[in-house]
Motif scaffolding. Structure first.
Motif, PDB file in Angstrom:
ATOM      1  N   LEU A  28       0.822  -1.202   0.000  1.00 47.75           N
ATOM      2  CA  LEU A  28       0.000   0.000   0.000  1.00 47.75           C
ATOM      3  C   LEU A  28       0.864   1.263   0.000  1.00 47.75           C
ATOM      4  CD1 LEU A  28      -2.701  -1.199   2.531  1.00 47.75           C
ATOM      5  CD2 LEU A  28      -3.204  -0.370   0.219  1.00 47.75           C
ATOM      6  N   ALA A  29       1.926   1.238   0.805  1.00 44.31           N
ATOM      7  CA  ALA A  29       2.821   2.400   0.862  1.00 44.31           C
ATOM      8  C   ALA A  29       3.493   2.626  -0.488  1.00 44.31           C
ATOM      9  CB  ALA A  29       3.864   2.191   1.954  1.00 44.31           C
TER      10      ALA A  29
ATOM     11  N   GLN B   3      -3.910   4.361   4.360  1.00 39.63           N
ATOM     12  CA  GLN B   3      -4.334   2.966   4.444  1.00 39.63           C
ATOM     13  C   GLN B   3      -3.159   2.065   4.812  1.00 39.63           C
ATOM     14  OE1 GLN B   3      -7.525   2.103   4.368  1.00 39.63           O
ATOM     15  NE2 GLN B   3      -6.857   0.062   4.986  1.00 39.63           N
ATOM     16  N   ALA B   4      -1.957   2.396   4.318  1.00 41.25           N
ATOM     17  CA  ALA B   4      -0.759   1.623   4.674  1.00 41.25           C
ATOM     18  C   ALA B   4      -0.507   1.695   6.166  1.00 41.25           C
ATOM     19  CB  ALA B   4       0.450   2.148   3.901  1.00 41.25           C
ATOM     20  N   ALA B   5      -0.624   2.891   6.731  1.00 36.96           N
ATOM     21  CA  ALA B   5      -0.371   3.058   8.167  1.00 36.96           C
ATOM     22  C   ALA B   5      -1.421   2.338   9.001  1.00 36.96           C
ATOM     23  CB  ALA B   5      -0.340   4.541   8.515  1.00 36.96           C
ATOM     24  N   LYS B   6      -2.693   2.427   8.592  1.00 41.08           N
ATOM     25  CA  LYS B   6      -3.761   1.729   9.342  1.00 41.08           C
ATOM     26  C   LYS B   6      -3.530   0.218   9.309  1.00 41.08           C
ATOM     27  CE  LYS B   6      -7.644   5.001   8.895  1.00 41.08           C
ATOM     28  NZ  LYS B   6      -6.956   6.151   8.301  1.00 41.08           N
ATOM     29  N   THR B   7      -3.181  -0.294   8.132  1.00 39.38           N
ATOM     30  CA  THR B   7      -2.898  -1.732   8.016  1.00 39.38           C
ATOM     31  C   THR B   7      -1.676  -2.103   8.839  1.00 39.38           C
ATOM     32  OG1 THR B   7      -3.815  -1.720   5.772  1.00 39.38           O
ATOM     33  CG2 THR B   7      -2.446  -3.600   6.374  1.00 39.38           C
TER      34      THR B   7
ATOM     35  N   ARG C 131       2.401   8.782  11.749  1.00 41.73           N
ATOM     36  CA  ARG C 131       3.081   9.113  13.001  1.00 41.73           C
ATOM     37  C   ARG C 131       2.725   8.095  14.085  1.00 41.73           C
ATOM     38  NH1 ARG C 131       1.837  14.072  13.034  1.00 41.73           N
ATOM     39  NH2 ARG C 131       0.003  13.971  14.373  1.00 41.73           N
ATOM     40  N   GLU C 132       1.453   7.682  14.129  1.00 46.27           N
ATOM     41  CA  GLU C 132       1.022   6.700  15.130  1.00 46.27           C
ATOM     42  C   GLU C 132       1.730   5.361  14.909  1.00 46.27           C
ATOM     43  OE1 GLU C 132      -3.075   4.641  16.916  1.00 46.27           O
ATOM     44  OE2 GLU C 132      -3.202   6.159  15.300  1.00 46.27           O
ATOM     45  N   LEU C 133       1.856   4.953  13.654  1.00 44.12           N
ATOM     46  CA  LEU C 133       2.559   3.700  13.377  1.00 44.12           C
ATOM     47  C   LEU C 133       4.012   3.792  13.813  1.00 44.12           C
ATOM     48  CD1 LEU C 133       2.805   0.883  12.120  1.00 44.12           C
ATOM     49  CD2 LEU C 133       3.166   1.982   9.889  1.00 44.12           C
ATOM     50  N   ARG C 134       4.671   4.882  13.487  1.00 48.02           N
ATOM     51  CA  ARG C 134       6.073   5.049  13.870  1.00 48.02           C
ATOM     52  C   ARG C 134       6.223   5.003  15.392  1.00 48.02           C
ATOM     53  NH1 ARG C 134       6.749   9.430  11.366  1.00 48.02           N
ATOM     54  NH2 ARG C 134       6.505  10.869  13.120  1.00 48.02           N
ATOM     55  N   GLU C 135       5.330   5.662  16.106  1.00 49.38           N
ATOM     56  CA  GLU C 135       5.390   5.687  17.579  1.00 49.38           C
ATOM     57  C   GLU C 135       5.102   4.306  18.156  1.00 49.38           C
ATOM     58  OE1 GLU C 135       2.602   8.717  18.502  1.00 49.38           O
ATOM     59  OE2 GLU C 135       3.984  10.382  18.043  1.00 49.38           O
ATOM     60  N   ALA C 136       4.190   3.556  17.528  1.00 51.31           N
ATOM     61  CA  ALA C 136       3.872   2.210  18.007  1.00 51.31           C
ATOM     62  C   ALA C 136       5.098   1.289  17.905  1.00 51.31           C
ATOM     63  CB  ALA C 136       2.721   1.620  17.202  1.00 51.31           C
TER      64      ALA C 136
ATOM     65  N   LEU D 213       7.204   5.205   4.061  1.00 51.37           N
ATOM     66  CA  LEU D 213       6.238   6.251   4.384  1.00 51.37           C
ATOM     67  C   LEU D 213       6.882   7.576   4.807  1.00 51.37           C
ATOM     68  CD1 LEU D 213       3.558   4.146   6.324  1.00 51.37           C
ATOM     69  CD2 LEU D 213       3.332   5.140   4.044  1.00 51.37           C
ATOM     70  N   LYS D 214       8.191   7.679   4.743  1.00 50.35           N
ATOM     71  CA  LYS D 214       8.860   8.908   5.181  1.00 50.35           C
ATOM     72  C   LYS D 214       8.340  10.175   4.501  1.00 50.35           C
ATOM     73  CE  LYS D 214      13.296   7.718   7.256  1.00 50.35           C
ATOM     74  NZ  LYS D 214      14.762   7.769   7.107  1.00 50.35           N
TER      75      LYS D 214
END
Length: 458
Positions: A401-402, A409-413, A450-455, A440-441
């Motif tokens: 997706l990215a 959508q890539a980040a949600k997945t 940002r949420e995915l990176r923090e997770a 995704l940079k």
């Protein structure tokens, strides 16, 4: 990273050994000794007997000292390792949770996953004799005491440890198979941290019994051992401990050759090709998959199909044309279509759903991520996979997706994948997700990205 193993440090000093001297005697490099004592890593299985002798402690005591620095999730295993005295030395006898629950041990030892508290009141625990907590967990039980525990086939296995030529029979091989089958199921749902200690315990006992068994029994043991060693290689692969993964794949190959199991030898080469993919080494991957397909063995068609798919993936990574990649994938699908329903247990896992997932990977490697996303959306269903495997394929879908320019959508997945990776302790999945974050940079300020990176950083 684990905690510092103070007990291991004290044992070395009590043996009047410096890190340098211990490294020279083992032999190992001094950096490895420091890593073991700091909890950053642990000695490989083939080093542990000699290490215990140099420290002047029993192998069971060494395992206890190594657990001090093991992260809590690795201590919460899928069963219990019960020390049993064989020829004057403690050996860790693996018992699955069902065996423990059905035996007297359910009242005597901590429940799996709760190493800190006894499963009975402290006063009763301390009063036990001869099955005191110290005797049970440190010194080991004599084999003669096992009938009173009601542990069924495990007792027979312990007797085979004492006298393989007298007690080795199908009861023992069935016991090992049942244990490994349970650990494989546990791995898919709970991850390698829960199953690795128990799997290594089974392999250690197989190795010990096989050394003194008759030639016929030895072949039967080593055939199971090769399957278990390949599984251990997979567990280390999922934990991203690649040197240990390759060690156990090599051990699996050694045992498969000793057992005369040519099909297993081809299967292990296929798994090594998958490790080469993890390390993004397509040339080695191509060499190994071609060896699998053309080697001197008769592989089930399902495994031949998996090997053809791996070859297509390597070709895509090396820049082959789309036509060439599709031709090789067509071979894989034809082999799978021609496969019978149950040719061999080794190929039973490979079906159309899994080939669809791996075909999607090929599309991404061939520079067609949008085509890959369409296939994932059509065929990736949670009910078709274990929790760990579903999370892993979600990470690959997030990457596609990215690459297709769909960052949200890539980040949600990716977040859905990250939750499952945490639940099952799959470092392999998390490593794939870090690749997604790199792709995704350009969209790093978007909330979901940002949420995915923090997770992943938490």
């Amino acid at each position: 990273m684990g905690e510092r193993r103070e007990g291991l440090v004290r044992a070395r000093k009590a043996a009047n050994l410096t890190q340098e001297k211990l490294a020279a005697l083992l032999p190992a490099d001094e950096k490895s000794i420091r890593a073991w004592e700091s909890g950053r890593s642990e000695p490989r299985p083939h080093r542990r007997d000699r290490l215990a002798r140099l420290l002047r402690i029993s192998p069971a005591r060494l395992e206890e000292l190594l657990r001090e620095g093991t992260p809590a999730d690795l201590r919460r295993s899928a069963g219990v390792l019960l020390p049993v005295v064989v020829d004057g030395r403690p050996v860790a006898l693996p018992l699955d949770r069902a065996t423990v629950a059905a035996s007297v041990l359910a009242r005597l030892v901590p429940a799996p996953g709760d190493a800190a508290q006894p499963a009975v009141p402290t006063t009763e625990w301390d009063a036990m004799s001869p099955l005191s907590r110290r005797s049970l967990l440190k010194n080991g039980l004599p084999v003669a005491a096992l009938p009173a525990l009601g542990i069924g086939g495990a007792e027979h296995v312990a007797r085979a440890l004492e006298n393989p030529r007298r007690y080795m029979d199908k009861t023992v091989t069935h016991y090992f198979r049942r244990q490994l089958d349970e650990y494989k199921y546990e791995d898919g749902e709970r991850g390698p941290a829960k199953t690795l200690p128990m799997t290594l315990g089974v392999l250690d006992i197989i190795d010990r019994i096989a050394r003194d068994a008759t030639a016929e029994d030895q072949r039967a043991l080593l055939q199971i051992g090769s399957e278990g060693a390949e599984f251990a290689g997979w567990l280390y692969r999922d934990r991203r401990q690649m040197a240990d993964s390759l060690y156990w794949h090599d051990r699996a190959m050694e045992w498969a050759q000793a057992a005369g199991d040519s099909t297993m030898q081809g299967y292990i080469l296929l798994k090594k090709a998958q490790v080469a993919y993890d390390e993004r080494d397509p040339r080695r991957m191509l060499i190994l998959t071609r060896a699998v397909r053309n080697g001197p063995w008769s592989l089930p068609r399902r495994l031949q199909a998996e090997a053809a798919q791996q070859e297509a993936r390597a070709e895509a990574m090396l820049g082959a044309s789309a036509d060439q990649v599709n031709r090789t994938l067509d071979v894989a699908w034809k082999l799978l279509d021609d496969a019978g329903p149950a040719e061999s247990p080794l190929g039973a896992h490979f079906n159309a759903t899994l080939l669809n997932m791996q075909t999607a990977i090929c599309y991404t490697e061939a520079g067609e991520p949008r085509r890959s996303v369409e296939l994932y959306e059509k065929t990736l269903k949670e009910t078709h996979f274990s929790r760990r495997d579903y999370g892993f394929f979600l990470s690959l879908m997030a990457n596609s997706l990215a690459l297709s320019g769909e960052p949200d959508q890539a980040a949600k997945t990716g977040l859905a994948s990250a939750r499952r990776a945490t639940e099952t302790n799959s470092r392999r999945t998390k490593e794939e997700l870090r690749r997604v974050v790199e792709v995704l940079k350009p969209w790093h300020n978007r909330p979901d990205v940002r949420e995915l990176r923090e997770a992943l950083n938490s």
